[in-house]
Enzyme design. Structure first.
Site, PDB file in Angstrom:
ATOM      1  N   GLN A 109      29.066  48.824  19.484  1.00  8.15           N
ATOM      2  CA  GLN A 109      29.967  49.608  20.345  1.00  8.15           C
ATOM      3  C   GLN A 109      30.738  50.665  19.560  1.00  8.15           C
ATOM      4  O   GLN A 109      31.134  51.684  20.118  1.00  8.15           O
ATOM      5  CB  GLN A 109      30.967  48.683  21.059  1.00  8.15           C
ATOM      6  N   ASP A 154      40.659  41.375  24.010  1.00  7.11           N
ATOM      7  CA  ASP A 154      40.190  40.883  25.306  1.00  7.11           C
ATOM      8  C   ASP A 154      41.115  39.841  25.898  1.00  7.11           C
ATOM      9  O   ASP A 154      41.082  39.569  27.094  1.00  7.11           O
ATOM     10  CB  ASP A 154      38.784  40.298  25.158  1.00  7.11           C
ATOM     11  N   ASN A 190      39.316  39.246  20.046  1.00  8.69           N
ATOM     12  CA  ASN A 190      38.678  40.568  20.147  1.00  8.69           C
ATOM     13  C   ASN A 190      37.248  40.445  19.632  1.00  8.69           C
ATOM     14  O   ASN A 190      36.802  39.374  19.191  1.00  8.69           O
ATOM     15  CB  ASN A 190      39.478  41.617  19.361  1.00  8.69           C
ATOM     16  N   ARG A 200      31.803  37.679  33.201  1.00  7.52           N
ATOM     17  CA  ARG A 200      31.944  37.529  31.741  1.00  7.52           C
ATOM     18  C   ARG A 200      33.146  36.613  31.493  1.00  7.52           C
ATOM     19  O   ARG A 200      34.134  36.691  32.225  1.00  7.52           O
ATOM     20  CB  ARG A 200      32.136  38.884  31.033  1.00  7.52           C
ATOM     21  N   ARG A 240      32.029  47.817  30.209  1.00 10.93           N
ATOM     22  CA  ARG A 240      32.506  46.757  29.315  1.00 10.93           C
ATOM     23  C   ARG A 240      33.863  47.181  28.778  1.00 10.93           C
ATOM     24  O   ARG A 240      34.328  48.286  29.067  1.00 10.93           O
ATOM     25  CB  ARG A 240      31.502  46.400  28.202  1.00 10.93           C
ATOM     26  N   GLY A 241      34.490  46.292  27.986  1.00 10.62           N
ATOM     27  CA  GLY A 241      35.863  46.550  27.565  1.00 10.62           C
ATOM     28  C   GLY A 241      36.788  45.893  28.589  1.00 10.62           C
ATOM     29  O   GLY A 241      36.606  46.065  29.805  1.00 10.62           O
ATOM     30  N   ALA A 242      37.766  45.141  28.087  1.00 11.89           N
ATOM     31  CA  ALA A 242      38.557  44.276  28.973  1.00 11.89           C
ATOM     32  C   ALA A 242      39.179  44.998  30.171  1.00 11.89           C
ATOM     33  O   ALA A 242      38.979  44.575  31.324  1.00 11.89           O
ATOM     34  CB  ALA A 242      39.629  43.564  28.140  1.00 11.89           C
TER      35      ALA A 242
HETATM   36  C1  LIG Z   1      40.548  48.150  25.366  1.00 12.78           C
HETATM   37  S1  LIG Z   1      39.175  47.196  25.197  1.00 12.78           S
HETATM   38  C2  LIG Z   1      39.547  45.811  24.180  1.00 12.78           C
HETATM   39  C3  LIG Z   1      38.373  44.942  23.986  1.00 12.78           C
HETATM   40  O1  LIG Z   1      37.790  44.668  25.235  1.00 12.78           O
HETATM   41  C4  LIG Z   1      37.345  45.552  23.034  1.00 12.78           C
HETATM   42  O2  LIG Z   1      37.932  45.684  21.771  1.00 12.78           O
HETATM   43  C5  LIG Z   1      36.139  44.671  22.979  1.00 12.78           C
HETATM   44  O3  LIG Z   1      36.091  43.719  22.239  1.00 12.78           O
HETATM   45  C6  LIG Z   1      35.065  44.979  23.939  1.00 12.78           C
HETATM   46  O4  LIG Z   1      34.009  44.056  23.912  1.00 12.78           O
HETATM   47  P1  LIG Z   1      32.742  44.279  24.844  1.00 12.78           P
HETATM   48  O5  LIG Z   1      31.873  43.114  24.532  1.00 12.78           O
HETATM   49  O6  LIG Z   1      32.154  45.602  24.491  1.00 12.78           O
HETATM   50  O7  LIG Z   1      33.238  44.243  26.282  1.00 12.78           O
END
Ligand SMILES: CSC[C@@H](O)[C@@H](O)C(=O)COP(=O)(O)O
Length: 368
Positions: A202, A243, A253, A90, A53-55
């Site tokens: 997270q 994101d 975000n 996603r 996960r994470g963009a």
């Molecule tokens: C460098 S990652 C930036 C975002 O993706 C992060 O802040 C975030 O909101 C992640 O969400 P997630 O739902 O855990 O994928």
């Protein structure tokens, strides 16, 4: 970044040259488990179920997912199917579509017989580019931390962050955490307030884990604590990830980011957003109106998983049976609340003109 002295990335090509290894983030902080992805479907499920996960990491996984797909079926139909399978995994992080568009642009014009090799090569490039971009973000964000440190010699610089925009959310370094890791390496006394980030936690599970294993001082706080800390001068700056950033500078975000930005604004605390350029969506003009907000399963709200005193992992329900729940995974912080955007090309104002001037080639691509 380091896990107990050993360098790790969040995703990599395995020694066999084709399968993909990734840290299973659903198991952290309790267990460090590496998952093996061997098909496009594996990659799609890993993204959907948040094994990764994470963009930026979602984008990197999708790129390898395309490569895995090309091993199985490199025809035009196979390429189309892989793209369509992965792009819906996603909805909110634009890095997913960005990476898939990059892969398709490389693969579509070439002979199917050459596609698998080209796909791995392009996916590897996307992965390396992510690390380079984050190094750039680290250097540009470091200047902000250094400026604060210079104003309070010998004292600790307190940074608040939300969710996990750390190395686990990217390939390495992270975005919001990149300047923090660099400051720590340079000997600046830095301490991180880590929002726990309900409902999936997270912050508590991932950001605290990675900062702790890298040796960066930090404190986990319940999500509602930031305002209080800011009122009492205990936060020097906030840095969060994103994101998707709209062309007008609005920042999407993890849910709760907007409330932190409001509290920061009210207390005169600088609120920065760290982002790699693939996170900018020049096709979206107004972030609040047009960025799709993922809604996830209610069980993320009703249930909590943790380790019991006798060492077992257990999931328990914390909401009354029958109470409806809502689980909006992201929110949008309007550009006016953002002090600056920390990118690989410098710290920018969160507005249309600054984004367009810094990334003209992306505007041209969006217009195509
Ligand atoms: C460098 S990652 C930036 C975002 O993706 C992060 O802040 C975030 O909101 C992640 O969400 P997630 O739902 O855990 O994928």
């Amino acid at each position: 970044m380091k896990v107990d002295g050993k360098h790790f990335r969040s995703i990599w090509r395995e020694r066999d040259g084709w399968s993909v290894g990734a840290i299973d983030q659903r198991r952290l902080p309790h267990e460090f488990v590496v998952a093996k992805l061997t098909s496009c479907e594996d990659a799609a499920v890993a993204i959907r179920d948040m094994l990764v996960r994470g963009a930026p990491l979602i984008g990197a996984t999708a790129a390898y997912g395309m490569a895995l797909a090309m091993r199985e079926n490199a025809s035009d139909a196979g390429l189309k199917r892989a793209y369509e399978t992965l792009v819906v995994a996603r909805p909110t992080a634009i890095n997913l579509k960005w990476a898939l568009d990059e892969m398709r642009a490389t693969l579509a014009p070439i002979d199917p017989a050459e596609r698998a090799e080209a796909a791995y090569a392009r996916a590897d490039e996307i992965v390396e580019q992510d690390v380079e971009i984050n190094r750039g973000i680290a250097g540009n964000g470091l200047k902000l931390i250094e400026a604060i440190a210079a104003k309070k010699p010998g004292e600790v610089v307190n940074v608040l962050t939300h969710c996990n925009a750390g190395w686990l959310a990217t390939v390495d370094w992270g975005t919001a955490t990149a300047p923090i890791y660099l400051a720590h390496e340079r000997g600046i006394k830095v301490h991180v307030w880590v929002d726990e980030t309900r409902p999936r936690n997270q912050g508590a599970s991932l950001t605290a884990w990675e900062l702790g294993h890298h040796g960066v001082p930090h404190t986990v706080i319940p999500d509602n604590t930031g305002g209080h800390l800011m009122q009492h001068g205990m936060v020097d700056l906030a840095i969060v990830g994103t994101d998707r950033v709209a062309a007008n500078g609005d920042v999407c975000n993890k849910i709760g980011t907007y409330l932190k930005a409001l509290a920061a604004h009210d207390n005169g605390v600088p609120f920065y957003v760290a982002l790699p350029s693939p996170t900018i969506d020049f096709a979206v003009d107004d972030g609040i109106r047009d960025i799709p907000i993922e809604q996830r399963s209610g069980t993320e709200v009703t249930d909590m998983t943790g380790r019991t005193a006798d060492g077992r992992l257990e999931t328990v329900r914390i909401v009354p049976e029958g109470s409806p729940v809502a689980n909006y995974a992201f929110d949008v912080t309007p550009a006016r609340l953002v002090t600056g955007l920390i990118t690989e090309r410098g710290v920018l104002k969160a507005d249309r003109a600054s984004l367009a001037a810094a990334f003209p080639e992306r505007i041209a691509a969006a217009a195509e």
